[in-house]
Design an enzyme around this catalytic site. Structure first.
Site, short mmCIF file in Angstrom:
data_model
loop_
_atom_site.label_atom_id
_atom_site.label_comp_id
_atom_site.label_asym_id
_atom_site.label_seq_id
_atom_site.Cartn_x
_atom_site.Cartn_y
_atom_site.Cartn_z
N HIS A 1 7.02 56.95 27.30
CA HIS A 1 5.71 56.49 26.82
C HIS A 1 5.90 55.43 25.74
CE1 HIS A 1 5.28 59.20 23.01
NE2 HIS A 1 6.55 59.08 23.32
N HIS B 1 -4.05 59.19 24.44
CA HIS B 1 -2.65 58.82 24.68
C HIS B 1 -2.22 59.33 26.05
CE1 HIS B 1 1.21 57.30 23.38
NE2 HIS B 1 1.79 58.39 23.86
N CYS C 1 0.07 52.46 25.32
CA CYS C 1 0.40 53.59 26.20
C CYS C 1 -0.17 53.43 27.61
CB CYS C 1 -0.08 54.90 25.56
SG CYS C 1 -1.87 55.05 25.37
#
Length: 387
Positions: free
Chosen positions: A362, A350, A302
């Protein structure tokens, strides 16, 4: 004469059968007790929560791995510099030694070998040179050569010590990197083990739960998109009213108003131009696999994706989510603009790139590809505008 009495029937005892029946009952009771104390099989909802939590923990461990990897790479560069400098010092030391050797050879040819030659091969040439009788016989050039030799030898020794210390630090960093890698692999293995124990029917039910979760997040994103569209329409209406009012004013007032609008527009336009490059890069990565610790170009985690996307716009972001969340201006979820970074979970494990309409691009998790998704799919922690 034979008797006509009916023979008396014998009563049979069933003692062995009673014993077997008792044993069977006892066995059933024992099994029932064991079943009662055994851990019940988790529900699909519990499995989903556990798997999601393991993926989140793996994400956090991935950020620790990324940080350890970055530290290891920095330490390796430090070691390389230290070794290069140590080699340069050694070469300078050899050059000084060669200069002393040339003086020793010259004295040998004139029959005066002993003092300088002994100085060259002494364990501590400076201490030897401090002797008054020897120093009286040295020329100024020879004294300079001795001092240079001593300086180079001391600096070379110091540089070797620094290189050794750097190597030890590098070894520690590499061990930390291996530990972080094992932590990630352990969490992912636990998640895979849980999923592998599900039946086909249970997998279908789990998929349905995921679908409902995605649908709920999508509805929230659509509601946000409508709100953004309404806000934009209102902004345009107010802009039209402002322009109409300016047209009814004097030429001076109109000019002043135009100048003010131009200035604010330039600031917003600069960020929008960078964001456009960020989103263009991010969209080009859609479909590439998530791989923990990866920074492209064929796969990403990420924070690797967000770092690479903003680099395409000329902005250098740190490697981990924990550092990226500090790299810019904090913005409220209601004020998000395309290009902003949205961070998730309490441990900030994240991150995604906001693209507008309540959505982001993402790199989700192992087994998934880079994709567009609602920002409401996960609990939002905070958001940042990098530039």
């Amino acid at each position: 004469m034979a008797s006509h009495r009916k023979p008396r029937s014998r009563t049979r005892t069933n003692t062995p059968a009673v014993g077997l029946t008792t044993a069977a009952i006892a066995g059933v009771s024992l099994l029932s007790a064991q079943n009662a104390t055994a851990d019940p099989k988790p529900s699909i909802e519990e499995v989903q929560k556990k798997v999601d939590d393991l993926y989140r923990q793996a994400g956090s461990s991935t950020q620790e791995y990324n940080k350890a990897k970055e530290s290891t790479e920095q330490q390796r560069r430090t070691v390389d510099r230290a070794l290069d400098e140590a080699a340069e010092r050694t070469e300078a030391l050899n050059e000084s030694r060669r200069a002393l050797g040339s003086y020793a050879a010259a004295q040998y040819r004139t029959g005066a070998v002993t003092p300088t030659a002994a100085l060259l091969f002494a364990d501590n040439p400076q201490s030897y040179a401090d002797q008054t009788q020897l120093m009286d016989r040295l020329t100024e050039q020879q004294r300079s050569a001795i001092e240079d030799y001593e300086t180079q030898r001391a600096e070379a020794a110091e540089q070797r010590a620094q290189a050794t210390k750097s190597l030890e630090t590098l070894t520690d960093s590499q061990e930390s990197l291996r530990a972080r890698k094992q932590a990630v692999q352990k969490k992912l293995a636990e998640a895979r083990e849980l999923l592998s124990q599900l039946t086909a029917e249970e997998r279908a039910r789990l998929a349905e739960l995921e679908r409902k979760k995605e649908e709920e997040a999508r509805r929230k994103a659509e509601a946000r998109a409508r709100a953004e569209a309404e806000a934009e329409a209102e902004r345009q209406r107010q802009e039209r009213e402002r322009q109409a009012q300016e047209q009814t004013g004097t030429g001076t007032e109109t000019g002043a108003g135009a100048g003010t609008g131009s200035g604010s527009g330039t600031a917003g336009g600069t960020y929008a131009a960078k964001a456009e490059k960020v989103l263009s890069f991010a969209r080009a990565q859609i479909g590439k696999p998530y791989v923990w610790g990866a920074t492209g170009p064929s796969s990403y985690d990420c924070s690797g994706l967000t770092q690479a996307a903003w680099r395409a716009a000329g902005v250098d972001l740190p490697r981990t989510t924990w550092d990226q969340v500090k790299a810019g201006q904090n913005v409220a979820t209601a004020d998000l603009l395309p290009g902003d970074l949205v961070f998730f979970y309490d441990d900030i494990s994240h991150v995604g790139i906001y693209i507008g309409d309540g959505k982001m691009i993402h790199a989700p998790k192992p087994g998934a590809n880079v994709r567009e998704e609602s920002i409401y799919y996960m609990p939002i922690h905070s958001s940042v505008r990098p530039a």
